[in-house]
Design a protein around this motif. Structure first.
Motif, PDB file in Angstrom:
ATOM      1  N   PHE A  47      31.137  88.380  59.064  1.00  0.00           N
ATOM      2  CA  PHE A  47      30.445  87.142  59.452  1.00  0.00           C
ATOM      3  C   PHE A  47      30.495  86.128  58.299  1.00  0.00           C
ATOM      4  CE2 PHE A  47      26.755  84.400  59.926  1.00  0.00           C
ATOM      5  CZ  PHE A  47      26.822  84.032  61.271  1.00  0.00           C
ATOM      6  N   LEU A  48      30.177  86.591  57.088  1.00  0.00           N
ATOM      7  CA  LEU A  48      30.215  85.689  55.928  1.00  0.00           C
ATOM      8  C   LEU A  48      31.608  85.057  55.794  1.00  0.00           C
ATOM      9  CD1 LEU A  48      29.255  84.493  53.185  1.00  0.00           C
ATOM     10  CD2 LEU A  48      29.799  86.703  52.139  1.00  0.00           C
ATOM     11  N   SER A  49      32.649  85.878  55.957  1.00  0.00           N
ATOM     12  CA  SER A  49      34.015  85.381  55.766  1.00  0.00           C
ATOM     13  C   SER A  49      34.356  84.325  56.810  1.00  0.00           C
ATOM     14  CB  SER A  49      35.013  86.546  55.864  1.00  0.00           C
ATOM     15  OG  SER A  49      34.678  87.530  54.905  1.00  0.00           O
ATOM     16  N   LYS A  50      34.006  84.612  58.055  1.00  0.00           N
ATOM     17  CA  LYS A  50      34.339  83.659  59.117  1.00  0.00           C
ATOM     18  C   LYS A  50      33.463  82.407  59.035  1.00  0.00           C
ATOM     19  CE  LYS A  50      36.260  86.841  62.456  1.00  0.00           C
ATOM     20  NZ  LYS A  50      36.464  87.041  63.893  1.00  0.00           N
ATOM     21  N   ALA A  51      32.177  82.619  58.757  1.00  0.00           N
ATOM     22  CA  ALA A  51      31.263  81.476  58.704  1.00  0.00           C
ATOM     23  C   ALA A  51      31.657  80.531  57.565  1.00  0.00           C
ATOM     24  CB  ALA A  51      29.825  81.959  58.528  1.00  0.00           C
ATOM     25  N   SER A  52      32.203  81.094  56.485  1.00  0.00           N
ATOM     26  CA  SER A  52      32.634  80.243  55.362  1.00  0.00           C
ATOM     27  C   SER A  52      33.717  79.277  55.833  1.00  0.00           C
ATOM     28  CB  SER A  52      33.188  81.094  54.222  1.00  0.00           C
ATOM     29  OG  SER A  52      32.217  81.999  53.769  1.00  0.00           O
ATOM     30  N   LEU A  99      39.177  96.061  54.288  1.00  0.00           N
ATOM     31  CA  LEU A  99      39.155  94.596  54.207  1.00  0.00           C
ATOM     32  C   LEU A  99      39.827  94.097  52.930  1.00  0.00           C
ATOM     33  CD1 LEU A  99      35.531  93.926  55.536  1.00  0.00           C
ATOM     34  CD2 LEU A  99      37.681  93.686  56.779  1.00  0.00           C
ATOM     35  N   LEU A 100      39.621  94.825  51.839  1.00  0.00           N
ATOM     36  CA  LEU A 100      40.221  94.382  50.575  1.00  0.00           C
ATOM     37  C   LEU A 100      41.746  94.465  50.641  1.00  0.00           C
ATOM     38  CD1 LEU A 100      39.292  93.362  47.785  1.00  0.00           C
ATOM     39  CD2 LEU A 100      39.691  95.660  46.926  1.00  0.00           C
ATOM     40  N   TRP A 116      35.728  92.538  48.182  1.00  0.00           N
ATOM     41  CA  TRP A 116      35.937  92.863  49.596  1.00  0.00           C
ATOM     42  C   TRP A 116      35.071  92.054  50.534  1.00  0.00           C
ATOM     43  CZ3 TRP A 116      32.321  94.526  53.083  1.00  0.00           C
ATOM     44  CH2 TRP A 116      31.134  95.067  52.581  1.00  0.00           C
ATOM     45  N   HIS A 117      33.922  91.586  50.031  1.00  0.00           N
ATOM     46  CA  HIS A 117      32.971  90.916  50.925  1.00  0.00           C
ATOM     47  C   HIS A 117      33.585  89.696  51.598  1.00  0.00           C
ATOM     48  CE1 HIS A 117      30.982  92.575  47.266  1.00  0.00           C
ATOM     49  NE2 HIS A 117      30.389  93.295  48.181  1.00  0.00           N
ATOM     50  N   THR A 118      34.413  88.987  50.872  1.00  0.00           N
ATOM     51  CA  THR A 118      35.096  87.835  51.481  1.00  0.00           C
ATOM     52  C   THR A 118      36.613  88.023  51.403  1.00  0.00           C
ATOM     53  OG1 THR A 118      34.873  86.635  49.375  1.00  0.00           O
ATOM     54  CG2 THR A 118      33.234  86.147  51.098  1.00  0.00           C
TER      55      THR A 118
END
Ligand code: ADP
Ligand code: GLC
Length: 504
Positions: free
Chosen positions: A124-129, A213-214, A148-150
């Motif tokens: 969600f954070l990645s897409k919302a950014s 993800l990373l 990995w978070h983004t």
């Protein structure tokens, strides 16, 4: 008015100091944008609005409108956006307000247990950014993702967002702060990512039958970097690559190492508001006051004559907490004092709590996170201990150099690049290094430092002087990132675009 040769950069990350921080990632995301802005760039930062981000304290402003975030099979999800500023500059920082995902006090976990929905929280954070850019009418040249978070952002930019009007042509830089944590989740996450199963391959997102993800980010990022040159080499080996070394090696020519800087506006013994007395290389008297204040604060006898060793760290295997646990009885058999500030794995809380009870005159620990105490330890300790098993950069050794507190480090990653070993004869060096990741090597080196304290006052003074002269500036690092961003833009948008815009 922004000049065309200046860049628009979006930092997307899971932490940013002082708002939300668990470790050095927060320091980097809180500081680097400030120095990029000083180079004239239009930099913006986005992180989640965890409960620990106090809206009143930071005067955050709710922006009008709602972000609509396509979460694949889950459907559209929505969030609000708060706007603030990074302290001491004009850099805007945006906070994603989503009660279900971020309405908690922890960033990643509670009581040592990672949140079960971390997959969705950070997808969600990645897409919302990316969606945020639309809301802000912001057209970034570069999106700078962290860990990995983004880390999946580069893959999104190459797939579902490739033709997006705002971010489709943005280059991506993925900074690898830590290869141990990769964002490994069940394969079904592909349906939430919504980029198509064809990307679930050994080359791209799949690792050991899971979505990694990373790995997706390493494959897709325009360029990559780690936070020291040493670590950029290390992660290409099985010992430090955590299973991704072959993927990293595939991209070795696009991988750079840029050592983190120190925010000397925050970490400077001549101005530090957290410490009992200020000091500087020319007048070190305050350091003794800081030592005595630290001893009083943590409840150790206020002895000036005993070497005081300090640790400020997450208590996890990476930081050598297990090695320290093994060595500590031997260390405390010497006439020394030891202070430890940290939190992390529950076993360590109990273990070091027991050590404090057993050696009340010698060992004190504070379990938890305390910014002021971290500064007091840097200033008041005689030596700073970092027995890391791996260390992508490490900031505390650089802080301790600035405070005249020679670090004792295991020679790995950024610790190799930022600490020079003590040479007793030539009076050169800035700290004490050892190589083998073992309790014995740590004990021997702590012993060497204690010996230096007791018997080599000139050596100790030289170490302090040499260390305090070192400068690891964000200005230097920002200039290097500037170079990487430009190279990434040329790669993404082509040589012709680059020539027209930058005239090179
Ligand atoms: P890492 O990011 O791997 O934890 P770094 O050395 O890069 O390691 O950064 C750690 C940062 O977190 C430093 O700013 C350090 O002072 C801070 N820190 C770690 N643990 C604590 C704690 N318990 N209390 C206060 N600050 C802490
Ligand atoms: C990571 C690393 C640490 C580094 C920090 C900031 O958390 O463990 O070594 O200094 O990121 O880049």
């Amino acid at each position: 008015m922004k000049r065309p040769e200046q860049l628009s950069i979006l930092f997307a990350a899971s932490e940013a100091a002082p708002f939300a921080k668990e470790g050095g990632l927060g320091d980097v995301v809180g500081a680097l944008p400030k120095y990029l802005a000083r180079l004239g760039h239009d930099v913006r930062v986005v992180i989640p609005r965890y409960y620990s981000v106090n809206r009143e304290k930071y005067g955050l402003r709710l922006l009008p409108g709602t972000l609509v975030v396509p979460m694949g099979i889950i459907g559209h999800m929505y969030c609000g956006v708060y706007e603030g500023r990074l302290p001491g500059c004009d850099v805007p920082i945006y906070f994603l307000e989503h009660e279900q995902f971020y309405g908690r006090s922890g960033l990643y976990q509670q009581d040592g247990q990672g949140y079960l929905d971390n997959d969705n929280r950070f997808v969600f954070l990645s897409k919302a950014s990316l969606e945020l850019c639309k809301m802000l009418d912001f057209h970034p040249d570069v999106i700078h993702a962290h860990d990995w978070h983004t880390g999946i952002i580069p893959a999104l930019l190459n797939t579902t967002y490739l033709h997006d009007r705002f971010v489709g042509d943005a280059a991506s830089l993925l900074t690898l702060h830590n290869m141990q944590h990769q964002g490994n989740f069940y394969p079904g996450l592909m349906e939430v990512l919504g980029i198509g199963w064809k990307h679930f391959t050994y080359l791209e997102l799949e690792k050991d039958d899971q979505v990694n993800l990373l790995k997706g980010g390493i494959y897709h990022a325009t360029l990559l970097n780690t936070v020291s040159e040493g670590y950029a080499r290390e992660i290409q080996t099985p010992e430090y690559g955590w299973g991704l070394e072959t993927v990293v090696r595939e991209r070795a020519t696009d991988l750079y190492g840029i050592l983190n800087g120190v925010d000397y506006e925050e970490w400077n013994p001549a101005t530090d508001p957290f410490i009992a007395a200020k000091f500087s290389p020319r007048n070190m008297k305050g350091k003794a006051i800081c030592k005595s204040d630290l001893q009083a604060t943590i409840g150790l006898p206020q002895r000036p004559d005993v070497p005081l060793f300090g640790v400020v760290s997450r208590m996890v295997k990476q930081k050598g907490t297990d090695i320290l646990a093994e060595a500590i009885h031997r260390i405390l058999a010497m006439d020394v004092q030891f202070v430890m500030v940290g939190n992390g794995e529950p076993w360590a809380h109990f273990y070091f709590g027991d050590i404090a009870a057993k050696y009340p005159e010698k060992f004190a620990c504070f379990i938890g996170y305390d910014e002021a105490l971290a500064h007091k330890v840097e200033a008041g300790a005689d030596f700073f201990v970092m027995p890391s098993s791996f260390e992508p950069c490490g900031l505390n050794q650089m802080y301790s150099l600035a405070y005249g507190t020679p670090p004792i480090v295991r020679a790995t990653g950024g610790l190799v690049d930022s600490v020079e070993n003590f040479d007793e004869a030539a009076l050169t060096g800035t700290g004490f290094k050892y190589w083998q990741h073992s309790a014995t090597a740590l004990f021997d080196t702590v012993g060497w430092a204690a010996y230096t304290f007791y018997n080599k006052p000139k050596g100790l003074a030289a170490l302090r002087r040499n260390g305090m002269k070192q400068r690891f500036t964000w200005e230097d690092a920002a200039a290097k990132y500037d170079g990487l961003y430009r190279q990434a833009v040329r790669r993404r948008r082509g040589a012709e675009y680059y020539r027209n815009r930058f005239g090179e």
